[in-house]
Motif scaffolding. Sequence first.
Motif, PDB file in Angstrom:
ATOM      1  N   ASN A 165       0.829  -1.217   0.000  1.00 40.83           N
ATOM      2  CA  ASN A 165       0.000   0.000   0.000  1.00 40.83           C
ATOM      3  C   ASN A 165       0.858   1.260   0.000  1.00 40.83           C
ATOM      4  O   ASN A 165       0.498   2.266  -0.619  1.00 40.83           O
ATOM      5  N   LEU A 166       1.991   1.185   0.696  1.00 36.76           N
ATOM      6  CA  LEU A 166       2.908   2.324   0.747  1.00 36.76           C
ATOM      7  C   LEU A 166       3.445   2.640  -0.641  1.00 36.76           C
ATOM      8  O   LEU A 166       3.530   3.820  -1.027  1.00 36.76           O
ATOM      9  N   PHE A 167       3.802   1.605  -1.404  1.00 39.86           N
ATOM     10  CA  PHE A 167       4.298   1.834  -2.765  1.00 39.86           C
ATOM     11  C   PHE A 167       3.219   2.475  -3.636  1.00 39.86           C
ATOM     12  O   PHE A 167       3.497   3.393  -4.419  1.00 39.86           O
ATOM     13  N   LYS A 168       1.977   2.018  -3.505  1.00 40.13           N
ATOM     14  CA  LYS A 168       0.882   2.600  -4.285  1.00 40.13           C
ATOM     15  C   LYS A 168       0.648   4.056  -3.895  1.00 40.13           C
ATOM     16  O   LYS A 168       0.397   4.909  -4.757  1.00 40.13           O
ATOM     17  N   GLU A 169       0.721   4.336  -2.581  1.00 39.13           N
ATOM     18  CA  GLU A 169       0.535   5.704  -2.110  1.00 39.13           C
ATOM     19  C   GLU A 169       1.640   6.607  -2.662  1.00 39.13           C
ATOM     20  O   GLU A 169       1.381   7.748  -3.061  1.00 39.13           O
ATOM     21  N   PHE A 170       2.855   6.091  -2.724  1.00 41.48           N
ATOM     22  CA  PHE A 170       3.980   6.865  -3.254  1.00 41.48           C
ATOM     23  C   PHE A 170       3.784   7.150  -4.741  1.00 41.48           C
ATOM     24  O   PHE A 170       4.088   8.253  -5.220  1.00 41.48           O
ATOM     25  N   THR A 171       3.255   6.162  -5.475  1.00 45.05           N
ATOM     26  CA  THR A 171       2.999   6.348  -6.908  1.00 45.05           C
ATOM     27  C   THR A 171       1.962   7.436  -7.140  1.00 45.05           C
ATOM     28  O   THR A 171       2.110   8.272  -8.041  1.00 45.05           O
ATOM     29  N   LEU A 172       0.896   7.436  -6.346  1.00 48.42           N
ATOM     30  CA  LEU A 172      -0.124   8.485  -6.460  1.00 48.42           C
ATOM     31  C   LEU A 172       0.471   9.859  -6.126  1.00 48.42           C
ATOM     32  O   LEU A 172       0.093  10.866  -6.732  1.00 48.42           O
ATOM     33  N   MET A 173       1.406   9.885  -5.184  1.00 44.83           N
ATOM     34  CA  MET A 173       2.084  11.143  -4.847  1.00 44.83           C
ATOM     35  C   MET A 173       2.915  11.629  -6.031  1.00 44.83           C
ATOM     36  O   MET A 173       2.942  12.833  -6.328  1.00 44.83           O
ATOM     37  N   LEU A 174       3.583  10.699  -6.729  1.00 40.05           N
ATOM     38  CA  LEU A 174       4.358  11.064  -7.918  1.00 40.05           C
ATOM     39  C   LEU A 174       3.461  11.669  -8.995  1.00 40.05           C
ATOM     40  O   LEU A 174       3.834  12.631  -9.674  1.00 40.05           O
ATOM     41  N   LYS A 175       2.262  11.101  -9.129  1.00 37.89           N
ATOM     42  CA  LYS A 175       1.303  11.652 -10.084  1.00 37.89           C
ATOM     43  C   LYS A 175       0.894  13.064  -9.679  1.00 37.89           C
ATOM     44  O   LYS A 175       0.778  13.963 -10.522  1.00 37.89           O
ATOM     45  N   GLY A 176       0.692  13.277  -8.379  1.00 37.31           N
ATOM     46  CA  GLY A 176       0.354  14.608  -7.883  1.00 37.31           C
ATOM     47  C   GLY A 176       1.470  15.611  -8.108  1.00 37.31           C
ATOM     48  O   GLY A 176       1.218  16.795  -8.374  1.00 37.31           O
ATOM     49  N   PHE A 177       2.726  15.160  -8.038  1.00 32.39           N
ATOM     50  CA  PHE A 177       3.882  16.019  -8.293  1.00 32.39           C
ATOM     51  C   PHE A 177       4.021  16.368  -9.775  1.00 32.39           C
ATOM     52  O   PHE A 177       4.726  17.301 -10.132  1.00 32.39           O
ATOM     53  N   GLY A 178       3.380  15.553 -10.633  1.00 30.95           N
ATOM     54  CA  GLY A 178       3.565  15.733 -12.066  1.00 30.95           C
ATOM     55  C   GLY A 178       4.808  15.050 -12.594  1.00 30.95           C
ATOM     56  O   GLY A 178       5.265  15.324 -13.709  1.00 30.95           O
ATOM     57  N   LEU A 179       5.382  14.129 -11.795  1.00 30.65           N
ATOM     58  CA  LEU A 179       6.592  13.410 -12.212  1.00 30.65           C
ATOM     59  C   LEU A 179       6.276  12.205 -13.091  1.00 30.65           C
ATOM     60  O   LEU A 179       7.161  11.679 -13.756  1.00 30.65           O
ATOM     61  N   ILE A 180       5.054  11.725 -13.057  1.00 30.31           N
ATOM     62  CA  ILE A 180       4.591  10.692 -13.977  1.00 30.31           C
ATOM     63  C   ILE A 180       3.297  11.208 -14.615  1.00 30.31           C
ATOM     64  O   ILE A 180       2.450  11.777 -13.924  1.00 30.31           O
ATOM     65  N   ASP A 181       3.161  11.017 -15.928  1.00 31.36           N
ATOM     66  CA  ASP A 181       1.956  11.507 -16.606  1.00 31.36           C
ATOM     67  C   ASP A 181       1.169  10.413 -17.303  1.00 31.36           C
ATOM     68  O   ASP A 181       0.032  10.630 -17.715  1.00 31.36           O
ATOM     69  N   GLY A 182       1.746   9.214 -17.452  1.00 27.40           N
ATOM     70  CA  GLY A 182       1.012   8.091 -18.021  1.00 27.40           C
ATOM     71  C   GLY A 182       0.758   8.174 -19.507  1.00 27.40           C
ATOM     72  O   GLY A 182       0.052   7.319 -20.065  1.00 27.40           O
ATOM     73  N   GLN A 183       1.340   9.146 -20.197  1.00 29.00           N
ATOM     74  CA  GLN A 183       1.116   9.249 -21.639  1.00 29.00           C
ATOM     75  C   GLN A 183       1.834   8.132 -22.391  1.00 29.00           C
ATOM     76  O   GLN A 183       1.311   7.589 -23.355  1.00 29.00           O
ATOM     77  N   LEU A 184       3.036   7.805 -21.940  1.00 24.29           N
ATOM     78  CA  LEU A 184       3.812   6.734 -22.562  1.00 24.29           C
ATOM     79  C   LEU A 184       4.478   5.914 -21.472  1.00 24.29           C
ATOM     80  O   LEU A 184       5.287   6.430 -20.706  1.00 24.29           O
ATOM     81  N   VAL A 185       4.123   4.634 -21.372  1.00 24.06           N
ATOM     82  CA  VAL A 185       4.720   3.739 -20.374  1.00 24.06           C
ATOM     83  C   VAL A 185       5.232   2.481 -21.070  1.00 24.06           C
ATOM     84  O   VAL A 185       4.748   2.116 -22.148  1.00 24.06           O
ATOM     85  N   ALA A 186       6.206   1.847 -20.461  1.00 25.50           N
ATOM     86  CA  ALA A 186       6.780   0.614 -21.009  1.00 25.50           C
ATOM     87  C   ALA A 186       6.744  -0.479 -19.951  1.00 25.50           C
ATOM     88  O   ALA A 186       6.927  -0.211 -18.764  1.00 25.50           O
ATOM     89  N   ILE A 187       6.507  -1.712 -20.410  1.00 30.02           N
ATOM     90  CA  ILE A 187       6.406  -2.874 -19.512  1.00 30.02           C
ATOM     91  C   ILE A 187       7.516  -3.861 -19.853  1.00 30.02           C
ATOM     92  O   ILE A 187       7.803  -4.110 -21.032  1.00 30.02           O
TER      93      ILE A 187
END
Length: 514
Positions: free
Chosen positions: A119-141
């Motif tokens: 849950n902590l990792f997910k919360e951190f990811t949502l925080m990154l989205k709030g910072f604008g550090l991830i935008d989800g336009q282009l992702v790689a798997i």
Amino acid sequence: MPYIVGEDRHQIYLLPNTLDDFVNEENPVRVIDAYIDSLNLEELGFQVYSGIKAGQKPYRREDLLKLYLYCYMNGIRSSRKMETETKRNIELMWLINKLQPDHGTLSAFMKNSKTAIKNLFKEFTLMLKGFGLIDGQLVAIDGTKLKANSSKKQHFNANIISKKLEHIDEKIDSYLHDFLTEDNLQKKQEITERLESYQERIHELQVFKQELKETGEKQLCVTDPDAKSMKNNGKHEVCFNVQTTVDSKYKLIVDCDTVNDVNDQGQLSNMVKETKKIFHDQKTTVLADTGYYNYLEIIDVVDESTELLIKSQKGKQNKLASGFDRTNFSYDTINDRYICPLGYELPFKWNGKQKGKEYRRYTCTNFDTCGQKESCTSAKGGRSITRLKDEEVIEQITENTRSQSDIYKQRGAIVEHPFGTMKRHWGYTYFLTRGLESVSTETNLICLAYNFKRIIKIKGVKKLIRHFRDRARRKFLCTRFIRVKLYKSRFKDCLNNQLLDRLTYGSVYGGSIA
């Protein structure tokens, strides 16, 4: 004096230095401190103790989590090494106020916090989205293999068991021959003991063989039953398969997972769906390599808000050489049939269903007269081609990948970046724990440490500290506001109930409100 000389270690100072003097203002350890202090660990699922009950006093969960995050960011995962660091590392002394929890306490904390760390990792990811550090336009798997905490000698399959049994039989025959020809009693006793040990080993292997037969599994790892033998760096090793989704903006990890599938073919839809939970309100382009190419998975992934670029798998070498690979067959939409490279028809034969997906089967009727049956297929009934109901989606993805090759070429630079850092720079090429759930927790901590170091480089120490402290202040004020409202609501309800009781029972017994 010809050399630079340090201070005398026995020098007594009138005003000794504080721990804070040893940690400069730009030290990343200050960011860890501010970040953990801004969290509500109980909401994330950590087992928080009140500290008012009788018995031994517990450590604050915040302190243990700070220690774990610091150590994972510095290539330390062993609980015993963590314990050692608390006694000699000045940064760690500053971070957790010179606490020295033992390795058992540290190990138990991780064991009891598996869900909370996820849950902590997910919360951190949502925080990154709030910072604008991830935008989800282009992702790689992509996925990588990390070695399990198990010896290769403790891994078995039917072939390995058969070879070991044959080797033991040869050894037994050799020892029996030596026993019959040996006159020395002491030597005979040693041979007898070895024969007994071989008999025990045979029994053990037979048990493994029976277990494989009963469970239907193809392989068995005795040390860690969840681990599987996988191809890793050109050889087969007992491993786990780590999956990550990486955002292209700053190469930050959006999602991670750990599975024991030997390849990536069944992981595409799972990783994309988890990623879309974060970027559900926008369009996302997903890049994946050939290892994820699976018709059923691809159809599950693509929708109006998700574009997939993935290269198809190459056909068999003999089919490619002969010109009878599936890609050489063209589909006639009007007449619902396939046309082979020689111009012969493959008409529709029957419908089918596989894993909930409908498909149509097309079979050649001219295989006896075309003269190329041996080059085309080994099936007695002629060449057959399966077409899914949503085959147009696959064809469109193939065309999009070809037309957007400049975007697809970015895949390796995006997703390989974190793996290079974690495996080469930090040395995280193996797991310390056992069991799928435990190694998943390790993966979450490794990816969290990677993201944390990245944002410190991107944002800077002081800016992050300021943000985390403001966030902690807002949470504190919000919590106080909610508590005040709750107390007022409860007081109002209590007052109303008292008035109602006095009105009711006062009128019954002749009393009055005044």
